[in-house]
Structure formats: structure tokens, C-alpha cells
Design a protein around this motif. Structure first.
Motif, PDB file in Angstrom:
ATOM      1  N   HIS A   5      16.306  -6.157  -7.518  1.00 39.38           N
ATOM      2  CA  HIS A   5      15.722  -4.829  -7.753  1.00 39.38           C
ATOM      3  C   HIS A   5      16.796  -3.807  -8.108  1.00 39.38           C
ATOM      4  O   HIS A   5      16.587  -2.935  -8.940  1.00 39.38           O
ATOM      5  CB  HIS A   5      14.935  -4.369  -6.525  1.00 39.38           C
ATOM      6  CG  HIS A   5      13.715  -5.173  -6.278  1.00 39.38           C
ATOM      7  ND1 HIS A   5      13.301  -5.525  -5.022  1.00 39.38           N
ATOM      8  CD2 HIS A   5      12.823  -5.734  -7.130  1.00 39.38           C
ATOM      9  CE1 HIS A   5      12.201  -6.243  -5.104  1.00 39.38           C
ATOM     10  NE2 HIS A   5      11.894  -6.398  -6.373  1.00 39.38           N
ATOM     11  N   ALA A   6      17.962  -3.915  -7.478  1.00 39.89           N
ATOM     12  CA  ALA A   6      19.056  -2.989  -7.790  1.00 39.89           C
ATOM     13  C   ALA A   6      19.525  -3.171  -9.224  1.00 39.89           C
ATOM     14  O   ALA A   6      19.814  -2.177  -9.916  1.00 39.89           O
ATOM     15  CB  ALA A   6      20.212  -3.189  -6.815  1.00 39.89           C
ATOM     16  N   SER A   7      19.597  -4.395  -9.708  1.00 42.72           N
ATOM     17  CA  SER A   7      20.033  -4.599 -11.090  1.00 42.72           C
ATOM     18  C   SER A   7      18.988  -4.088 -12.076  1.00 42.72           C
ATOM     19  O   SER A   7      19.325  -3.545 -13.129  1.00 42.72           O
ATOM     20  CB  SER A   7      20.364  -6.071 -11.348  1.00 42.72           C
ATOM     21  OG  SER A   7      19.216  -6.868 -11.209  1.00 42.72           O
ATOM     22  N   TRP A   8      17.708  -4.224 -11.728  1.00 38.29           N
ATOM     23  CA  TRP A   8      16.639  -3.668 -12.557  1.00 38.29           C
ATOM     24  C   TRP A   8      16.770  -2.146 -12.634  1.00 38.29           C
ATOM     25  O   TRP A   8      16.677  -1.562 -13.705  1.00 38.29           O
ATOM     26  CB  TRP A   8      15.287  -4.085 -11.965  1.00 38.29           C
ATOM     27  CG  TRP A   8      14.132  -3.311 -12.476  1.00 38.29           C
ATOM     28  CD1 TRP A   8      13.483  -3.464 -13.665  1.00 38.29           C
ATOM     29  CD2 TRP A   8      13.482  -2.221 -11.801  1.00 38.29           C
ATOM     30  NE1 TRP A   8      12.481  -2.550 -13.778  1.00 38.29           N
ATOM     31  CE2 TRP A   8      12.450  -1.773 -12.645  1.00 38.29           C
ATOM     32  CE3 TRP A   8      13.676  -1.586 -10.579  1.00 38.29           C
ATOM     33  CZ2 TRP A   8      11.616  -0.720 -12.297  1.00 38.29           C
ATOM     34  CZ3 TRP A   8      12.842  -0.544 -10.236  1.00 38.29           C
ATOM     35  CH2 TRP A   8      11.824  -0.122 -11.085  1.00 38.29           C
ATOM     36  N   LEU A   9      17.013  -1.510 -11.498  1.00 37.78           N
ATOM     37  CA  LEU A   9      17.182  -0.060 -11.475  1.00 37.78           C
ATOM     38  C   LEU A   9      18.453   0.350 -12.207  1.00 37.78           C
ATOM     39  O   LEU A   9      18.473   1.377 -12.901  1.00 37.78           O
ATOM     40  CB  LEU A   9      17.207   0.442 -10.034  1.00 37.78           C
ATOM     41  CG  LEU A   9      17.264   1.951  -9.829  1.00 37.78           C
ATOM     42  CD1 LEU A   9      16.084   2.657 -10.495  1.00 37.78           C
ATOM     43  CD2 LEU A   9      17.320   2.280  -8.345  1.00 37.78           C
ATOM     44  N   GLN A  10      19.507  -0.446 -12.095  1.00 39.96           N
ATOM     45  CA  GLN A  10      20.763  -0.140 -12.780  1.00 39.96           C
ATOM     46  C   GLN A  10      20.564  -0.115 -14.296  1.00 39.96           C
ATOM     47  O   GLN A  10      21.139   0.729 -14.985  1.00 39.96           O
ATOM     48  CB  GLN A  10      21.844  -1.172 -12.411  1.00 39.96           C
ATOM     49  CG  GLN A  10      23.210  -0.859 -12.987  1.00 39.96           C
ATOM     50  CD  GLN A  10      23.811   0.408 -12.399  1.00 39.96           C
ATOM     51  OE1 GLN A  10      23.983   0.493 -11.184  1.00 39.96           O
ATOM     52  NE2 GLN A  10      24.125   1.374 -13.237  1.00 39.96           N
ATOM     53  N   GLU A  11      19.750  -1.006 -14.826  1.00 38.80           N
ATOM     54  CA  GLU A  11      19.449  -1.004 -16.258  1.00 38.80           C
ATOM     55  C   GLU A  11      18.811   0.319 -16.672  1.00 38.80           C
ATOM     56  O   GLU A  11      19.155   0.882 -17.714  1.00 38.80           O
ATOM     57  CB  GLU A  11      18.518  -2.163 -16.607  1.00 38.80           C
ATOM     58  CG  GLU A  11      19.166  -3.516 -16.543  1.00 38.80           C
ATOM     59  CD  GLU A  11      18.174  -4.641 -16.815  1.00 38.80           C
ATOM     60  OE1 GLU A  11      17.107  -4.379 -17.410  1.00 38.80           O
ATOM     61  OE2 GLU A  11      18.477  -5.777 -16.419  1.00 38.80           O
TER      62      GLU A  11
END
Length: 173
Positions: free
Chosen positions: A139-145
Motif C-alpha cells: 500500500h505504501a508503494s501504491w501511495l508513493q506512486e
């Protein structure tokens, strides 16, 4: 939400958010409510009981990108869950679980999910109960995008202190 038993002379339990899961249709409830929030009893054990609430959407907004960035730049990015103790149990609990929920006069119902540090701060300033739940790496990588695409920090402007600007004197002739 987790109704956690505690050893305390004044209260016997406390409510805490336990986990945020994306719903791809596997958590559908049997009764649909007008507000779409629906609670289902999951399990009871020695430590308390767990409830699953469905019906939430997470919308990301470009003007909140700074709040998302602040969340991601923290040691542990997290979900922010705003919840309230509700007395109108029938409004939020799936029909087959109402008898279980009415064992108390109130039940903790999550009303809002956020990933913005700034929005969580505003909710807390408004007197709401907001708790955090650690975010998974996925989820953090999705938000980082999203942050990479929408967050553009404002350039810092350095203001010279008055002492370096010199005195205001009239020009000499």
C-alpha cells in the motif's frame, strides 16, 4: 475494529482499529444500509472481539499530496481511521449481528479512512477519535506512486533578516 479487554478498575475494554484491508467484493454484507457502512461480527476470544466494517472508499486528491508525502516520509507510514462510538446500532450493524452488538449501549464505528497526515491532524483538531494502523509495503508503494506524480514541494524562499538589509537613510547629495 477490535473491542479489546483491558485490566482496569474503571473500564473493562477499549476500542482500537485492527487492520485496513482492500475490499474486492469478498466482504459483502447480507443487508445493505443507506449509508453503505455495514458491520459484521468476526470472532470472540479471551482478549476481546473483532468486528469487520465495510463500505468505505479511499479517494486521493492532488491538493492533499503534501499530507500523503508527510505520511510516507514518517518512520512507519500508516492508515488513519476516524471512528466514533455510535448508539444507533441498527444503522451500522448487519441485521444478523444486531443482537451481539446490543450487548453494549454503543459500538465503535469507523467513519473515515485517510492516508493524509494533514487530514488526520484536522480531524484530531476537530475533536474526532483518530487512530493509526501501519500500512503494508504494498500500500505504501501504491501511495508513493501517487505522491511522485502529484506532489511538487514549493520552493523555499529565504528572507534576509532586517539586520542585513542596512539602514534606511536618505541619499547623500
Amino acid at each position: 475494529m477490535r473491542k479489546q479487554n483491558i485490566d482496569n478498575p474503571w473500564i473493562s475494554f477499549k476500542w482500537v482499529p485492527q487492520e485496513v484491508l482492500p475490499d474486492f467484493g469478498e466482504f459483502s454484507s447480507t443487508t445493505k444500509h443507506g449509508n453503505q457502512i455495514s458491520g459484521q461480527f468476526l470472532a470472540r476470544d479471551d482478549g476481546g472481539e473483532s468486528w469487520l466494517f465495510t463500505g468505505y472508499e479511499l479517494n486521493l486528491f492532488p491538493d492533499e499530496a503534501e499530507g500523503y508525502y508527510l505520511n510516507l516520509s514518517a518512520t512507519k507510514p500508516c492508515w488513519f481511521v476516524m471512528w466514533r462510538l455510535e448508539e444507533d446500532i441498527e444503522r451500522y450493524i448487519d441485521g444478523q449481528f444486531i443482537a451481539l452488538a446490543k450487548s453494549d449501549t454503543t459500538i465503535a464505528v469507523p467513519h473515515r479512512l485517510s492516508v493524509s497526515y494533514n487530514e488526520a491532524g484536522r480531524l484530531l483538531d476537530g475533536g474526532e477519535s483518530v487512530d493509526s494502523i501501519p500500512m503494508t509495503v504494498e500500500h505504501a508503494s501504491w501511495l508513493q506512486e501517487y505522491v511522485n506524480e502529484h506532489y511538487h514541494p514549493e520552493p523555499k524562499k529565504r528572507h534576509r533578516p532586517q539586520s542585513f538589509k542596512g539602514a534606511d537613510r536618505p541619499l547623500e547629495k
